[in-house]
Enzyme design. Structure first.
Site, PDB file in Angstrom:
ATOM      1  N   LYS A 144       3.954 -15.766   0.937  1.00 26.59           N
ATOM      2  CA  LYS A 144       2.862 -15.355   0.041  1.00 26.59           C
ATOM      3  C   LYS A 144       2.178 -14.096   0.583  1.00 26.59           C
ATOM      4  O   LYS A 144       2.349 -13.750   1.758  1.00 26.59           O
ATOM      5  CB  LYS A 144       1.845 -16.492  -0.087  1.00 26.59           C
ATOM      6  CG  LYS A 144       1.155 -16.880   1.223  1.00 26.59           C
ATOM      7  CD  LYS A 144       0.407 -18.204   1.103  1.00 26.59           C
ATOM      8  CE  LYS A 144      -0.254 -18.591   2.419  1.00 26.59           C
ATOM      9  NZ  LYS A 144      -0.742 -19.985   2.409  1.00 26.59           N
TER      10      LYS A 144
ATOM     11  N   TYR B 283     -19.939   8.559   9.715  1.00 23.98           N
ATOM     12  CA  TYR B 283     -20.955   8.308   8.684  1.00 23.98           C
ATOM     13  C   TYR B 283     -22.170   7.569   9.237  1.00 23.98           C
ATOM     14  O   TYR B 283     -22.040   6.668  10.059  1.00 23.98           O
ATOM     15  CB  TYR B 283     -20.357   7.462   7.559  1.00 23.98           C
ATOM     16  CG  TYR B 283     -19.449   8.237   6.624  1.00 23.98           C
ATOM     17  CD1 TYR B 283     -19.817   9.480   6.113  1.00 23.98           C
ATOM     18  CD2 TYR B 283     -18.225   7.699   6.243  1.00 23.98           C
ATOM     19  CE1 TYR B 283     -18.974  10.167   5.236  1.00 23.98           C
ATOM     20  CE2 TYR B 283     -17.379   8.367   5.362  1.00 23.98           C
ATOM     21  CZ  TYR B 283     -17.768   9.607   4.867  1.00 23.98           C
ATOM     22  OH  TYR B 283     -16.951  10.278   4.008  1.00 23.98           O
TER      23      TYR B 283
HETATM   24  C1  LIG Z   1      -0.338 -20.671   3.627  1.00 19.33           C
HETATM   25  C2  LIG Z   1       0.127 -22.092   3.640  1.00 19.33           C
HETATM   26  C3  LIG Z   1       1.036 -22.547   4.621  1.00 19.33           C
HETATM   27  C4  LIG Z   1       1.455 -21.719   5.819  1.00 19.33           C
HETATM   28  O1  LIG Z   1       0.537 -21.893   6.873  1.00 19.33           O
HETATM   29  P1  LIG Z   1       0.745 -21.198   8.303  1.00 19.33           P
HETATM   30  O2  LIG Z   1      -0.434 -21.635   9.085  1.00 19.33           O
HETATM   31  O3  LIG Z   1       0.756 -19.740   8.045  1.00 19.33           O
HETATM   32  O4  LIG Z   1       2.042 -21.694   8.834  1.00 19.33           O
HETATM   33  C5  LIG Z   1       1.532 -23.834   4.486  1.00 19.33           C
HETATM   34  N1  LIG Z   1       1.141 -24.634   3.471  1.00 19.33           N
HETATM   35  C6  LIG Z   1       0.237 -24.235   2.535  1.00 19.33           C
HETATM   36  C7  LIG Z   1      -0.166 -25.176   1.470  1.00 19.33           C
HETATM   37  C8  LIG Z   1      -0.301 -22.962   2.600  1.00 19.33           C
HETATM   38  O5  LIG Z   1      -1.205 -22.576   1.691  1.00 19.33           O
END
Ligand SMILES: *Cc1c(COP(=O)(O)O)cnc(C)c1O
Length: 369
Positions: free
Chosen positions: A38, A264
């Site tokens: 993602k 800035y």
């Molecule tokens: C983002 C996510 C993961 C991955 O988690 P990590 O800590 O990056 O391994 C797993 N399960 C769900 C439901 C998530 O939203």
């Protein structure tokens, strides 16, 4: 490695393979592996990373939203894709691109049944999410009767898995709570399977869950951050390799007299003679203002140089008073040799945020392909 001549996010596919193999050593040979890609594969490049993971043989990919899954399908990715936060407005897109939604409430279950009927689906693969304590998304245990009623004599859906998510898998002081979540999940699964007379596969562990609760692998695990080289704990960070390294160069060097200011709002005031370097990246590239005013440092020729003054949209200034360097020299913002976890910690945040924040403006360069 060729030196960077502009701001680039270098993505090391050999590091990705190493991390995948390392995480696999923590799993039973039969445990399925879902790789979380993602948010542009944690800020890197979702298509390139997903293609590599597909080659490595992951069983599943996951994205948060339907559109992210669509991009992977359009790039030719064939691996099953779980959409963690699928929304009813995108259900026809989900079906069109053969994405597998997470169904997390009575409302979205009704909506997905409607959509799958409209699209004339039979046994469409879905995954049911149960809330065991994170209180973010998920059915409650007492929704099982409702789910069973809704699905009796319906053939549109096939429940491939049930899953849950730990609230504090990286936090040893919450071990009792995590074990409670795991036990609730087992109880839900028993009740679910006996009421629906099916036996979907189960998963609850993210990266830190894999490291800290290996007994709860069930049939699949879901790893994101570990694949990208961070383990939420020094012991695991030492075994993993950062996939993404954000590099830039020195655009200009300035000599600053005592009492002069930099940037800035004159946020940095020089107390003595200073030497500063201006770098071509800023908050529009994902280095937010929270990293400014000395909170985070970059690496110039192996030496840490703090970001001084306010971060600008397209530039930051760093203090190089005690560092041998020249205009055009490469600078490591974070990654290999300068952990994103350390960079993030300076500004009170976590590797996840700094990684996923790197904007699409930054050029991606792939190495180890
Ligand atoms: C983002 C996510 C993961 C991955 O988690 P990590 O800590 O990056 O391994 C797993 N399960 C769900 C439901 C998530 O939203």
């Amino acid at each position: 490695m060729p030196k960077a001549k502009e701001t680039t996010l270098e993505l090391d596919l050999v590091a990705l393979e190493h991390n995948y193999n390392y995480i696999r050593t923590k799993l039973h040979p039969s445990t399925m592996f879902l790789a979380v890609v993602k948010a542009f594969a944690y800020g890197s490049d979702s298509v390139i990373i997903a293609k590599k993971l597909e080659k490595l043989g992951v069983d599943y990919l996951a994205v948060a939203y339907a559109r992210e899954g669509m991009v992977l399908r359009e790039a030719g990715i064939k691996t099953p894709i779980l959409v963690l936060h699928a929304q009813p407005s995108n259900y026809s897109m989900i079906i069109k691109y053969c994405l597998e939604p997470s169904i997390y409430s009575p409302r979205v279950l009704r909506e997905f049944l409607k959509a799958s009927k409209v699209e004339k689906q039979k046994a469409y693969p879905v995954h049911l999410k149960f809330n065991t304590g994170l209180n973010r998304l998920g059915f409650w245990e007492n929704d099982i009767d409702y789910i069973a009623d809704m699905l009796t004599n319906r053939e549109e859906l096939k429940i491939k898995s049930i899953f849950s998510h730990l609230a504090a898998s990286e936090d040893k002081s919450e071990e009792t709570f995590s074990n409670h979540q795991i036990n609730s999940f087992k109880k839900i699964a028993r009740e679910f399977n006996s009421k629906l007379r099916i036996n979907p596969f189960m998963h609850i562990l993210n990266t830190s869950g894999i490291f800290n609760y290996p007994e709860a692998q069930f049939q699949m695990v879901r790893s994101g951050i570990g694949l990208y080289g961070y383990g939420n704990e020094a012991k695991y960070d030492a075994e993993l390799l950062p996939v993404a390294t954000l590099k830039t160069v020195i655009s200009q060097i300035h000599t600053i007299e005592p009492d002069e200011s930099v940037g800035y709002n004159r946020a940095f005031k020089a107390e003595g003679h200073k030497k500063t370097a201006t770098l071509p990246l800023g908050h529009a590239d994902g280095i937010g203002r929270q990293y400014g005013n000395g909170k985070a440092s970059v690496l110039v020729n192996g030496v840490e140089a703090p970001i001084i003054g306010n971060v600008c949209m397209d530039m930051i200034m760093i203090d190089i008073s005690d560092i041998e360097c020249n205009e055009g020299d490469e600078v490591i913002v974070f990654g290999k040799g300068h952990s994103a976890e350390t960079f993030a910690a300076g500004a009170n945040t976590i590797s996840y945020e700094v990684l996923t924040g790197i904007s699409q403006r930054v050029k991606r360069v792939i190495i180890g392909a």
